[in-house]
Design a protein around this motif. Structure first.
Motif, PDB file in Angstrom:
ATOM      1  N   VAL A  99      -5.100 -12.593 -14.007  1.00 47.66           N
ATOM      2  CA  VAL A  99      -4.686 -12.323 -12.632  1.00 47.66           C
ATOM      3  C   VAL A  99      -5.866 -11.670 -11.914  1.00 47.66           C
ATOM      4  CG1 VAL A  99      -3.071 -11.102 -11.129  1.00 47.66           C
ATOM      5  CG2 VAL A  99      -2.286 -12.005 -13.336  1.00 47.66           C
ATOM      6  N   GLN A 100      -6.460 -12.382 -10.971  1.00 49.13           N
ATOM      7  CA  GLN A 100      -7.644 -11.893 -10.263  1.00 49.13           C
ATOM      8  C   GLN A 100      -7.204 -11.050  -9.060  1.00 49.13           C
ATOM      9  OE1 GLN A 100     -10.661 -15.008  -9.660  1.00 49.13           O
ATOM     10  NE2 GLN A 100      -9.560 -16.265 -11.156  1.00 49.13           N
ATOM     11  N   ALA A 101      -6.909  -9.794  -9.333  1.00 46.12           N
ATOM     12  CA  ALA A 101      -6.330  -8.915  -8.311  1.00 46.12           C
ATOM     13  C   ALA A 101      -7.320  -8.531  -7.220  1.00 46.12           C
ATOM     14  CB  ALA A 101      -5.772  -7.657  -8.973  1.00 46.12           C
ATOM     15  N   VAL A 102      -8.568  -8.262  -7.615  1.00 42.08           N
ATOM     16  CA  VAL A 102      -9.630  -7.892  -6.653  1.00 42.08           C
ATOM     17  C   VAL A 102     -10.799  -8.830  -6.919  1.00 42.08           C
ATOM     18  CG1 VAL A 102     -11.135  -6.045  -5.827  1.00 42.08           C
ATOM     19  CG2 VAL A 102      -8.842  -5.499  -6.656  1.00 42.08           C
ATOM     20  N   ARG A 103     -11.279  -9.535  -5.876  1.00 42.30           N
ATOM     21  CA  ARG A 103     -12.188 -10.668  -6.114  1.00 42.30           C
ATOM     22  C   ARG A 103     -13.553 -10.539  -5.443  1.00 42.30           C
ATOM     23  NH1 ARG A 103     -10.218 -16.129  -4.796  1.00 42.30           N
ATOM     24  NH2 ARG A 103      -9.187 -15.303  -2.942  1.00 42.30           N
ATOM     25  N   GLY A 104     -14.017  -9.316  -5.266  1.00 43.74           N
ATOM     26  CA  GLY A 104     -15.337  -9.137  -4.652  1.00 43.74           C
ATOM     27  C   GLY A 104     -15.245  -8.339  -3.372  1.00 43.74           C
ATOM     28  N   VAL A 105     -14.781  -7.103  -3.500  1.00 47.60           N
ATOM     29  CA  VAL A 105     -14.543  -6.250  -2.329  1.00 47.60           C
ATOM     30  C   VAL A 105     -15.728  -5.309  -2.115  1.00 47.60           C
ATOM     31  CG1 VAL A 105     -13.124  -4.347  -1.459  1.00 47.60           C
ATOM     32  CG2 VAL A 105     -12.037  -6.365  -2.457  1.00 47.60           C
ATOM     33  N   SER A 106     -16.193  -5.237  -0.881  1.00 48.32           N
ATOM     34  CA  SER A 106     -17.284  -4.334  -0.509  1.00 48.32           C
ATOM     35  C   SER A 106     -16.915  -3.604   0.782  1.00 48.32           C
ATOM     36  CB  SER A 106     -18.586  -5.115  -0.278  1.00 48.32           C
ATOM     37  OG  SER A 106     -18.963  -5.842  -1.433  1.00 48.32           O
ATOM     38  N   PHE A 107     -17.025  -2.283   0.759  1.00 51.62           N
ATOM     39  CA  PHE A 107     -16.907  -1.505   2.002  1.00 51.62           C
ATOM     40  C   PHE A 107     -17.485  -0.115   1.760  1.00 51.62           C
ATOM     41  CE2 PHE A 107     -12.823  -0.631  -0.077  1.00 51.62           C
ATOM     42  CZ  PHE A 107     -12.666   0.740   0.107  1.00 51.62           C
ATOM     43  N   GLU A 108     -17.608   0.645   2.826  1.00 53.76           N
ATOM     44  CA  GLU A 108     -18.263   1.954   2.768  1.00 53.76           C
ATOM     45  C   GLU A 108     -17.409   3.002   3.457  1.00 53.76           C
ATOM     46  OE1 GLU A 108     -21.804   2.931   5.334  1.00 53.76           O
ATOM     47  OE2 GLU A 108     -22.837   2.787   3.410  1.00 53.76           O
ATOM     48  N   VAL A 109     -17.371   4.192   2.869  1.00 59.90           N
ATOM     49  CA  VAL A 109     -16.698   5.337   3.491  1.00 59.90           C
ATOM     50  C   VAL A 109     -17.737   6.431   3.665  1.00 59.90           C
ATOM     51  CG1 VAL A 109     -14.812   6.988   3.338  1.00 59.90           C
ATOM     52  CG2 VAL A 109     -14.567   4.743   2.278  1.00 59.90           C
ATOM     53  N   ARG A 110     -17.951   6.868   4.888  1.00 56.85           N
ATOM     54  CA  ARG A 110     -18.919   7.925   5.171  1.00 56.85           C
ATOM     55  C   ARG A 110     -18.252   9.299   5.073  1.00 56.85           C
ATOM     56  NH1 ARG A 110     -23.455   5.618   7.428  1.00 56.85           N
ATOM     57  NH2 ARG A 110     -23.198   3.480   8.193  1.00 56.85           N
ATOM     58  N   ARG A 111     -19.060  10.321   4.976  1.00 58.75           N
ATOM     59  CA  ARG A 111     -18.545  11.682   4.900  1.00 58.75           C
ATOM     60  C   ARG A 111     -17.744  12.014   6.165  1.00 58.75           C
ATOM     61  NH1 ARG A 111     -19.970  15.728   1.643  1.00 58.75           N
ATOM     62  NH2 ARG A 111     -21.817  14.588   0.935  1.00 58.75           N
ATOM     63  N   GLY A 112     -16.536  12.532   5.981  1.00 56.01           N
ATOM     64  CA  GLY A 112     -15.690  12.918   7.103  1.00 56.01           C
ATOM     65  C   GLY A 112     -15.055  11.762   7.843  1.00 56.01           C
ATOM     66  N   GLU A 113     -15.075  10.574   7.257  1.00 56.23           N
ATOM     67  CA  GLU A 113     -14.529   9.374   7.913  1.00 56.23           C
ATOM     68  C   GLU A 113     -13.175   9.020   7.303  1.00 56.23           C
ATOM     69  OE1 GLU A 113     -16.521   5.240   9.342  1.00 56.23           O
ATOM     70  OE2 GLU A 113     -16.638   5.611   7.188  1.00 56.23           O
ATOM     71  N   ILE A 114     -12.272   8.511   8.148  1.00 59.75           N
ATOM     72  CA  ILE A 114     -10.968   8.024   7.673  1.00 59.75           C
ATOM     73  C   ILE A 114     -10.963   6.509   7.793  1.00 59.75           C
ATOM     74  CG2 ILE A 114      -8.474   8.135   7.896  1.00 59.75           C
ATOM     75  CD1 ILE A 114      -8.741  10.833   9.215  1.00 59.75           C
ATOM     76  N   VAL A 115     -10.908   5.834   6.650  1.00 60.13           N
ATOM     77  CA  VAL A 115     -10.926   4.371   6.601  1.00 60.13           C
ATOM     78  C   VAL A 115      -9.550   3.876   6.146  1.00 60.13           C
ATOM     79  CG1 VAL A 115     -11.937   2.342   5.494  1.00 60.13           C
ATOM     80  CG2 VAL A 115     -13.392   4.281   6.119  1.00 60.13           C
ATOM     81  N   GLY A 116      -8.969   2.977   6.929  1.00 56.18           N
ATOM     82  CA  GLY A 116      -7.679   2.406   6.573  1.00 56.18           C
ATOM     83  C   GLY A 116      -7.846   1.085   5.840  1.00 56.18           C
ATOM     84  N   ILE A 117      -6.988   0.845   4.850  1.00 49.01           N
ATOM     85  CA  ILE A 117      -6.934  -0.447   4.175  1.00 49.01           C
ATOM     86  C   ILE A 117      -5.521  -0.977   4.354  1.00 49.01           C
ATOM     87  CG2 ILE A 117      -7.187  -1.699   2.005  1.00 49.01           C
ATOM     88  CD1 ILE A 117      -9.139   0.354   1.064  1.00 49.01           C
ATOM     89  N   VAL A 118      -5.408  -2.120   5.002  1.00 49.12           N
ATOM     90  CA  VAL A 118      -4.093  -2.659   5.349  1.00 49.12           C
ATOM     91  C   VAL A 118      -3.947  -4.068   4.809  1.00 49.12           C
ATOM     92  CG1 VAL A 118      -4.826  -3.593   7.594  1.00 49.12           C
ATOM     93  CG2 VAL A 118      -2.450  -2.881   7.276  1.00 49.12           C
ATOM     94  N   GLY A 119      -2.712  -4.443   4.510  1.00 48.99           N
ATOM     95  CA  GLY A 119      -2.439  -5.788   4.017  1.00 48.99           C
ATOM     96  C   GLY A 119      -1.051  -5.842   3.408  1.00 48.99           C
ATOM     97  N   GLU A 120      -0.575  -7.049   3.157  1.00 43.78           N
ATOM     98  CA  GLU A 120       0.735  -7.230   2.541  1.00 43.78           C
ATOM     99  C   GLU A 120       0.739  -6.718   1.101  1.00 43.78           C
ATOM    100  OE1 GLU A 120       2.777 -11.230   3.990  1.00 43.78           O
ATOM    101  OE2 GLU A 120       0.675 -11.554   3.525  1.00 43.78           O
ATOM    102  N   SER A 121       1.930  -6.550   0.536  1.00 44.56           N
ATOM    103  CA  SER A 121       2.048  -6.195  -0.877  1.00 44.56           C
ATOM    104  C   SER A 121       1.377  -7.274  -1.721  1.00 44.56           C
ATOM    105  CB  SER A 121       3.522  -6.074  -1.273  1.00 44.56           C
ATOM    106  OG  SER A 121       4.140  -5.029  -0.557  1.00 44.56           O
TER     107      SER A 121
END
Length: 329
Positions: free
Chosen positions: A15-37
């Motif tokens: 089951v390929q649950a995560v297939r090549g995810v890239s992102f960045e979170v900076r100091r003091g930053e709020i990053v949202g991740i949204v999507g269906e179940s």
């Protein structure tokens, strides 16, 4: 995070649950991740701290935190980071709290693990301070209470106090407002915002609720089929959605001006089977704009604007302009 891939080895196959995810979170930053179940939101972040079942395998990629690749650390090395530098609030506080131990003692344990030199009284005072920070009334009395004596919102506050116990630099909040009424949701969101302002805490906020994302986050990653489909500053995403999946999520949201008799607009179809993910765009079978190439080949993230990109063939420079519903700038 760079090209992270996580799979589960099951009796039915990989089951390929995560297939090549890239992102960045900076100091003091709020990053949202949204999507269906099932889109891979939680597994992506569980991989950071290796909070995965034995069937999980990190296939590729890096998760860099303060110069260290978390995916390469041993469990002993990770224990020094978990709960101190990186903390996590889980979705269901009732199943995350031990029903047989007072909540104050459970929070105190987190502090003792990382600060064994502190006295028992000093640890207790630190817990009471955290309870007051998250607005748990009568902290001294509540210290000795059990999880079943708390409401859902109060249990979630205990989880936040536990996550904050050691002043983490990164907080991962996995759907902390799910199943809470809107009043409690608003209080939790306010506390998250205060965390950032008072302590400079970086936050990854995982949810399926775009309304919560709009209230709290500065940047958003839209996930589907184990991939980032679109990333953008929050205002840019709502004003100029540039992927059909993001558009579908926005259209399915109820509006306060909407007539009660008016039906919501669902996204037709079902998410892909991740034991056999499609060769092309995973959203193609459900997409109203899909073309032949969409099912055959996976598109790369295409720049749309400053800090804004989307994974869609309609944004390819060679795509016919008349077939593109998204305005290029």
């Amino acid at each position: 995070m760079e090209n992270l891939k996580t799979s589960f080895m099951t009796s039915n196959g990989e089951v390929q649950a995560v297939r090549g995810v890239s992102f960045e979170v900076r100091r003091g930053e709020i990053v949202g991740i949204v999507g269906e179940s099932g889109s891979g939101k939680s597994i992506t972040n569980m991989t950071l701290l290796k909070l995965l079942p034995d069937t999980a395998v990190i296939k590729d990629g890096r998760a860099m935190f303060q110069g260290q690749d978390l995916t390469k650390l041993s469990m002993k090395e990770l224990r020094k980071i978990r709960g101190e530098k990186i903390a996590m609030i889980f979705q269901d506080p009732m199943s995350s709290l031990n029903p047989l131990i007072p909540v104050g003692e459970q929070v105190a344990e987190i502090i003792r693990i990382h600060h064994s030199d502190r006295s028992r009284e000093a640890v207790k005072q630190e817990v009471l301070k955290r309870f007051a920070e998250v607005r748990i009334p009568e902290p001294e009395k509540r210290y000795h209470a059990y999880p079943h004596e708390f409401s859902g919102g109060m249990r979630q506050r205990v989880m936040i106090a536990m996550a904050l116990a050691n002043n983490p630099e990164l907080l991962i909040a996995d759907e902390p407002t799910t199943a809470l009424d809107v009043t409690i949701q608003d209080q939790i969101i306010r506390q998250m915002r205060e965390l950032k302002e008072q302590h400079g805490t970086s936050i990854i906020f995982i949810t399926h609720d775009l309304g919560v994302i709009a209230e709290l986050c500065e940047k958003v990653e839209v996930m589907y089929g184990g991939l980032i489909m679109e990333e953008a500053p929050i205002d840019e995403l709502f004003e100029h959605p540039s992927h059909p999946y993001t558009l579908g999520l926005l259209e399915s949201m109820p509006s306060i001006q909407q007539d009660k008799a008016e039906r919501l607009i669902p996204i037709p179809g079902s998410p892909p089977d991740m034991t056999n993910p499609p060769a092309g765009c995973p959203f193609a079978p459900r997409c109203r704009y899909a073309r032949k190439i969409c099912a055959a080949e996976l598109p790369e993230l295409q720049p749309v604007g400053e800090g804004h990109s989307a994974r869609c063939w309609l944004l390819d420079p060679e795509a016919p302009a008349e077939q593109n519903p998204f305005k290029k700038r």
